[in-house]
Scaffold this active site. Structure first.
Site, PDB file in Angstrom:
ATOM      1  CB  ALA A 183       5.112   6.192  -2.677  1.00 29.21           C
ATOM      2  CB  SER A 196      -0.799  -0.359   0.957  1.00 27.65           C
ATOM      3  OG  SER A 196      -0.282  -0.266   2.578  1.00 27.65           O
ATOM      4  CB  CYS A 197       3.742   2.087   1.446  1.00 28.93           C
ATOM      5  SG  CYS A 197       3.412   2.137   4.012  1.00 28.93           S
ATOM      6  CB  THR A 198       4.757   0.278  -3.640  1.00 29.21           C
ATOM      7  OG1 THR A 198       6.292  -0.726  -2.098  1.00 29.21           O
ATOM      8  CG2 THR A 198       4.820   0.532  -4.883  1.00 29.21           C
TER       9      THR A 198
END
Length: 98
Positions: A34, A29-31
């Protein structure tokens, strides 16, 4: 911040700043987050805004993350979690990590 440079919010005074927090580089999810912010960066710039991602990961890890995914947003390392704690975003996991 990434690249070994420093970043001061005072230097951005007068500009809208989109400061997004995320727990860790290179997680699913962070990728996605970003990459989405990087793709939308031109739209933010048209509005005069600066986009900054902040996590407790190191500058070295941020540099690898940016290179791997061709990210264009600035990433800031808060390894001591001072900013994260100031915004009351870091809490102890409860209920089996939920």
């Amino acid at each position: 911040r990434d690249g070994g440079r420093s970043l001061s919010l005072a230097a951005l005074r007068g500009k809208p700043v989109v400061l997004y927090f995320y727990p860790q580089d290179d997680t699913t999810s962070c990728t996605h987050e970003a990459i989405d912010f990087s793709q939308l960066k031109p739209e933010f710039e048209k509005a005069g805004a600066v986009v900054i991602g902040l996590s407790p990961d190191s500058v070295k890890k941020h540099d690898k993350f940016k290179a791997k995914h061709a990210l264009t947003v600035d990433l800031v390392a808060d390894e001591e979690r001072k900013v994260i704690e100031a915004y009351h975003l870091w809490v102890e996991k409860t209920m089996y990590g939920r």
